[in-house]
Design a protein around this motif. Structure first.
Motif, mmCIF file in Angstrom:
data_model
loop_
_atom_site.group_PDB
_atom_site.id
_atom_site.type_symbol
_atom_site.label_atom_id
_atom_site.label_comp_id
_atom_site.label_asym_id
_atom_site.label_seq_id
_atom_site.Cartn_x
_atom_site.Cartn_y
_atom_site.Cartn_z
ATOM 1 N N ALA A 148 37.701 -2.380 9.139
ATOM 2 C CA ALA A 148 37.047 -1.195 9.687
ATOM 3 C C ALA A 148 37.788 -0.647 10.893
ATOM 4 C CB ALA A 148 35.603 -1.531 10.074
ATOM 5 N N LYS A 149 38.269 -1.546 11.763
ATOM 6 C CA LYS A 149 38.985 -1.070 12.952
ATOM 7 C C LYS A 149 40.265 -0.344 12.549
ATOM 8 C CE LYS A 149 40.990 -2.637 17.325
ATOM 9 N NZ LYS A 149 41.283 -3.796 18.182
ATOM 10 N N ALA A 150 40.976 -0.894 11.599
ATOM 11 C CA ALA A 150 42.211 -0.263 11.153
ATOM 12 C C ALA A 150 41.952 1.082 10.491
ATOM 13 C CB ALA A 150 42.927 -1.183 10.164
ATOM 14 N N ASN A 151 40.747 1.218 9.895
ATOM 15 C CA ASN A 151 40.404 2.467 9.227
ATOM 16 C C ASN A 151 39.867 3.512 10.197
ATOM 17 O OD1 ASN A 151 41.126 1.386 6.783
ATOM 18 N ND2 ASN A 151 39.056 0.715 6.269
ATOM 19 N N GLY A 152 39.835 3.197 11.482
ATOM 20 C CA GLY A 152 39.444 4.182 12.479
ATOM 21 C C GLY A 152 37.973 4.181 12.836
ATOM 22 N N GLU A 153 37.192 3.249 12.307
ATOM 23 C CA GLU A 153 35.781 3.167 12.657
ATOM 24 C C GLU A 153 35.635 2.848 14.139
ATOM 25 O OE1 GLU A 153 31.630 2.936 12.406
ATOM 26 O OE2 GLU A 153 33.045 3.649 10.901
ATOM 27 N N ARG A 154 34.767 3.577 14.821
ATOM 28 C CA ARG A 154 34.575 3.373 16.251
ATOM 29 C C ARG A 154 33.120 3.088 16.547
ATOM 30 N NH1 ARG A 154 38.948 4.838 19.158
ATOM 31 N NH2 ARG A 154 37.759 4.968 21.083
ATOM 32 N N LEU A 155 32.897 2.171 17.451
ATOM 33 C CA LEU A 155 31.562 1.852 17.923
ATOM 34 C C LEU A 155 31.344 2.627 19.214
ATOM 35 C CD1 LEU A 155 29.032 0.086 17.571
ATOM 36 C CD2 LEU A 155 30.149 -1.635 18.962
ATOM 37 N N LYS A 156 30.442 3.570 19.194
ATOM 38 C CA LYS A 156 30.225 4.445 20.335
ATOM 39 C C LYS A 156 29.017 3.979 21.141
ATOM 40 C CE LYS A 156 29.343 9.297 21.492
ATOM 41 N NZ LYS A 156 29.127 10.655 20.941
ATOM 42 N N ILE A 157 29.192 3.871 22.435
ATOM 43 C CA ILE A 157 28.083 3.539 23.317
ATOM 44 C C ILE A 157 27.349 4.831 23.665
ATOM 45 C CG2 ILE A 157 27.395 2.577 25.538
ATOM 46 C CD1 ILE A 157 29.951 0.909 25.466
ATOM 47 N N VAL A 158 26.046 4.847 23.426
ATOM 48 C CA VAL A 158 25.222 6.007 23.749
ATOM 49 C C VAL A 158 24.085 5.547 24.650
ATOM 50 C CG1 VAL A 158 25.829 7.199 21.615
ATOM 51 C CG2 VAL A 158 23.808 5.740 21.662
ATOM 52 N N ARG A 159 23.343 6.505 25.194
ATOM 53 C CA ARG A 159 22.284 6.174 26.147
ATOM 54 C C ARG A 159 20.944 6.694 25.655
ATOM 55 N NH1 ARG A 159 23.555 4.857 31.477
ATOM 56 N NH2 ARG A 159 21.915 6.181 32.345
ATOM 57 N N ALA A 160 19.934 5.845 25.776
ATOM 58 C CA ALA A 160 18.566 6.263 25.493
ATOM 59 C C ALA A 160 18.023 7.034 26.694
ATOM 60 C CB ALA A 160 17.694 5.041 25.218
ATOM 61 N N ASN A 161 16.927 7.738 26.474
ATOM 62 C CA ASN A 161 16.181 8.413 27.552
ATOM 63 C C ASN A 161 16.954 9.559 28.192
ATOM 64 O OD1 ASN A 161 14.633 6.204 26.925
ATOM 65 N ND2 ASN A 161 14.339 5.501 29.014
ATOM 66 N N GLU A 162 17.988 10.040 27.526
ATOM 67 C CA GLU A 162 18.756 11.147 28.095
ATOM 68 C C GLU A 162 18.849 12.283 27.087
ATOM 69 O OE1 GLU A 162 22.425 9.802 29.836
ATOM 70 O OE2 GLU A 162 21.389 8.987 31.571
ATOM 71 N N GLU A 163 20.040 12.849 26.912
ATOM 72 C CA GLU A 163 20.198 13.968 26.003
ATOM 73 C C GLU A 163 20.257 13.482 24.552
ATOM 74 O OE1 GLU A 163 20.051 17.206 26.874
ATOM 75 O OE2 GLU A 163 19.528 16.344 28.822
ATOM 76 N N PRO A 164 19.875 14.341 23.601
ATOM 77 C CA PRO A 164 19.994 13.959 22.185
ATOM 78 C C PRO A 164 21.433 13.619 21.810
ATOM 79 C CG PRO A 164 18.637 15.931 22.417
ATOM 80 C CD PRO A 164 19.236 15.662 23.767
ATOM 81 N N VAL A 165 21.580 12.683 20.897
ATOM 82 C CA VAL A 165 22.882 12.228 20.431
ATOM 83 C C VAL A 165 23.187 12.913 19.095
ATOM 84 C CG1 VAL A 165 24.245 10.232 19.710
ATOM 85 C CG2 VAL A 165 22.567 10.015 21.576
ATOM 86 N N ARG A 166 24.368 13.450 18.976
ATOM 87 C CA ARG A 166 24.741 14.192 17.778
ATOM 88 C C ARG A 166 24.936 13.256 16.585
ATOM 89 N NH1 ARG A 166 30.459 17.419 16.870
ATOM 90 N NH2 ARG A 166 29.999 18.238 14.791
ATOM 91 N N ILE A 167 24.523 13.753 15.417
ATOM 92 C CA ILE A 167 24.751 13.068 14.139
ATOM 93 C C ILE A 167 25.435 14.045 13.198
ATOM 94 C CG2 ILE A 167 23.646 12.072 12.105
ATOM 95 C CD1 ILE A 167 21.371 11.175 13.901
#
Length: 354
Positions: A89-108
Motif C-alpha cells: 500500500a505504501k508503495a502504491n501511494g496510499e497515505r494515512l492522513k491525520i484529521v481532527r474531530a470537533n473542527e471543520e468538516p473533512v473532505r471525502i
C-alpha cells in the motif's frame, strides 16, 4: 448459544500494519495550536509512563506523541482498511492522513461519493460551542454528519456502516461476551454481527442513521453549509411512501425493516444526502463501553487495541465511501498481545466497573 460460543470468535495471527506516510490536516488556528501543544505535553508525559503505548504506536506505524494534538485521541483517514491494501500500500501511494474531530468538516472524494464529514467526539479538545438543546448533545459519546452526493447508484441493502476488525478480536470471558452481544442486539437490533473471518459489526446505513435529509442538487449548485448537529428528517425525494406526506425517522426505520423495501430502493446520483449518526455508549478516548446507569466495561483489550471506525462501504463491490479510525493512546497498549495471553473466564477482570 450453548457450549460452543467459545469458538464463535476467531482470532487470527497478529497483523502488523505497514508504516504509512502521515499527512497533516493542514492549517490550524492559533487556539488549535495552543490546545494541541498542551495535548502534546500531556501525551509525552503519559507515554513515558506507559512504554507499551509508545512502542506499539511505532510498531503500528502511528506517529509519536507530538502528533497527537487531541491526545489521547488520534483520528486518521484512509481510502480503505490498510489490511486490504496489503504490504504494497505504501508503495502504491496510499497515505494515512491525520484529521481532527470537533473542527471543520473533512473532505471525502472516493469512487463512490463526493462530500464532507463533520466528526464530534466528547471530551476532546477543542471543546466546541454546543447548539441550543445541547442537553441531548451532551449525552453523546460521538456523532458524525456526512453530507454529499453519490457518483453511482447503490442499493440501500448494500450500503453498510460499522466496524471491521479483519485480524480478529479477543474472546473475553463468557459473561462479558454475553453482556456485550446482548446489549448490542437489544440497542441495535439491525446490526449484522459476524465472527466468520476476523470480526465485523455492520448495519445498513438507511437503518443506522438517526436522521436523513435528501435534496435535489445539480453539478453547478454550491453545497449548503455543512450541518454539525440536528439534521432535519426530509425524505420526500425517496419517492413512493415517502412522497405522499412528511415521514419521521421512526417511519423510515419501520419501512426499511422490510427486506423487500430495503432491496428495492437506491441511493441515486443527482441528490444531496445528509446523514446524521450518533451513539451514547462507547468512549473513543479510552474505549470504555457504558451500559447505562453506573455499569461500564473497558473493551480495549477485547479489541486488541484496534480502533473503532467510521466506515461506509458498498458490500456488493467492496468499494469504501469513507474510512476513518479513532485511535486511543490508552487502548493501543493492548496491540501487541497475542492469543497466547488468554483471558481466563475464571479470572477477575479489572476492566469492569460499577
Amino acid at each position: 448459544e450453548g457450549d460452543d460460543d467459545g469458538d464463535a470468535i476467531k482470532v487470527l495471527e497478529t497483523f502488523r500494519i505497514p508504516e504509512y506516510a502521515l499527512e497533516d490536516a493542514g492549517d490550524e488556528t492559533d487556539s488549535s495550536k495552543e490546545e494541541g501543544a498542551q495535548c502534546c505535553v500531556n501525551a509525552v508525559g503519559e507515554w513515558r509512563a506507559n512504554g507499551a503505548a509508545e512502542s506499539n504506536a511505532a510498531d503500528i506505524g502511528l506517529p509519536g506523541p507530538e502528533a497527537w494534538t487531541q491526545y489521547p485521541l488520534l483520528v486518521t483517514q484512509s481510502s480503505q482498511p490498510r489490511e486490504l491494501g496489503g504490504a504494497d500500500a505504501k508503495a502504491n501511494g496510499e497515505r494515512l492522513k491525520i484529521v481532527r474531530a470537533n473542527e471543520e468538516p473533512v473532505r471525502i472524494d472516493s469512487d463512490l461519493f463526493h462530500g464532507a464529514v463533520f466528526m464530534y467526539v466528547k471530551d476532546v479538545q477543542p471543546a466546541i460551542e454546543l447548539p441550543q438543546l445541547s442537553r441531548e448533545i451532551q449525552k453523546r459519546k460521538s456523532s458524525v454528519v456526512l453530507k454529499g452526493s453519490f457518483k453511482r447508484r447503490v442499493r440501500f441493502s448494500d450500503l453498510l456502516i460499522g466496524h471491521e476488525f479483519l485480524d480478529g478480536v479477543w474472546e473475553p470471558p463468557r459473561w462479558q461476551r454475553r453482556l456485550i452481544l446482548g446489549f448490542m442486539k437489544r440497542v441495535f437490533p439491525h446490526l449484522q454481527i459476524s465472527f466468520d473471518v476476523g470480526a465485523s459489526v455492520l448495519a445498513p446505513v438507511i437503518l443506522d442513521c438517526k436522521m436523513l435529509s435528501v435534496a435535489e442538487c445539480c453539478p453547478t449548485q454550491a453545497t449548503a453549509e455543512h450541518e454539525k448537529f440536528f439534521v432535519g428528517e426530509n425524505t420526500k425525494h425517496l419517492g413512493g411512501y415517502f412522497a405522499s406526506k412528511q415521514r419521521s425517522a421512526s417511519d423510515r426505520l419501520r419501512y426499511f425493516k422490510s427486506r423487500a423495501n430495503l432491496e428495492s430502493h437506491y441511493f441515486e446520483p443527482g441528490f444531496e444526502y445528509t446523514f446524521e449518526f450518533y451513539q451514547h455508549n462507547l468512549s473513543f478516548t479510552d474505549y470504555t463501553l457504558h451500559f447505562g446507569g453506573f455499569f461500564s466495561l473497558n473493551v480495549g483489550r477485547i479489541l486488541r487495541g484496534r480502533p473503532a471506525q467510521f466506515l461506509i462501504k458498498d458490500a456488493a463491490t467492496q468499494d469504501y465511501l469513507c474510512y476513518f479510525q479513532f485511535w486511543s493512546a490508552r487502548a493501543i497498549q493492548f496491540w501487541a498481545q497475542t492469543k497466547t495471553d488468554d483471558i481466563s473466564e475464571d479470572t477477575e477482570d479489572s476492566t469492569a466497573s460499577t
